[in-house]
Scaffold this motif. Structure first.
Motif, mmCIF file in Angstrom:
data_model
loop_
_atom_site.group_PDB
_atom_site.id
_atom_site.type_symbol
_atom_site.label_atom_id
_atom_site.label_comp_id
_atom_site.label_asym_id
_atom_site.label_seq_id
_atom_site.Cartn_x
_atom_site.Cartn_y
_atom_site.Cartn_z
ATOM 1 N N VAL A 54 3.115 -0.352 5.073
ATOM 2 C CA VAL A 54 1.951 0.321 5.945
ATOM 3 C C VAL A 54 1.858 1.900 5.463
ATOM 4 N N GLY A 73 -2.399 -1.944 5.971
ATOM 5 C CA GLY A 73 -1.315 -2.691 5.800
ATOM 6 C C GLY A 73 -1.705 -3.735 4.540
ATOM 7 N N GLN A 160 4.664 -3.753 15.314
ATOM 8 C CA GLN A 160 4.778 -3.817 13.965
ATOM 9 C C GLN A 160 5.836 -3.078 13.532
#
Length: 192
Positions: A54, A73, A160
């Protein structure tokens, strides 16, 4: 809140594994957390497509304050607008965790643009998605409270498995760290 593009990633994966191209044309590069993939106002010579990890995309203002535009991402492309418009980097792009990326030379990217309709379709779709996401985020910031947006941001971090600093959270929400702390305190008091 973290943009991804599986279709673009699949396209570049296949292109890379064809092995018809040299490593100067398309290579895999690993960036450590904190490394910059692109710099604002600097000339770039490559296109980057995130394979994993990321990044944060942000403007640094003259007063050295940051405004985070978005988090990118896997499958998201960086540097395409700068290449097409022949301009310097619009934003800084920094790895938040270990990022593995495909790096394409400008000459290779140009050759693909000239002959590969799939790439052109993917770029058009990516541009359209950026416009839609920007419009949604702008309306979202106008219609909802900071606390609601902060709650959504915290939930995204949990999903995430990503940890953002308070400075990054404030920069993404477009508020000061002081305002962020007040909002965090309010959420905690509400049991959220």
């Amino acid at each position: 809140m973290i943009r991804t593009n599986e279709t673009f990633l699949h396209y570049i994966d296949e292109l890379y594994h064809q092995q018809a191209y040299s490593h100067e044309s398309i290579a895999i590069v690993t960036y450590a957390p904190g490394d910059y993939l692109f710099f604002q106002n600097e000339n770039a010579s490559t296109i980057v497509l995130i394979k994993s990890g990321v990044t944060k995309v942000f403007f640094e203002e003259e007063n050295e304050k940051e405004y985070i535009v978005e988090f990118l991402g896997k499958g998201e492309v960086i540097g395409d607008i700068e290449y097409i418009r022949k301009i310097d980097g619009l934003c800084n792009v920094q790895a938040l965790d270990t990022v593995e990326a495909y790096v394409l030379s400008y000459s290779f990217f140009e050759a693909l643009l000239q002959r590969d309709t799939t790439l052109n379709a993917l770029l058009l779709d990516a541009f359209a998605a950026r416009i839609v996401n920007t419009a949604r985020r702008a309306s979202y910031q106008q219609l909802y409270t900071i606390e609601y947006s902060l709650h959504q941001l915290v939930e995204m971090q949990k999903k995430q498995a990503l940890t953002l600093s308070k400075e990054d959270m404030a920069a993404y929400l477009g508020i000061s760290v002081r305002s962020l702390n007040r909002s965090l305190k309010q959420l905690k008091e509400e049991g959220v």
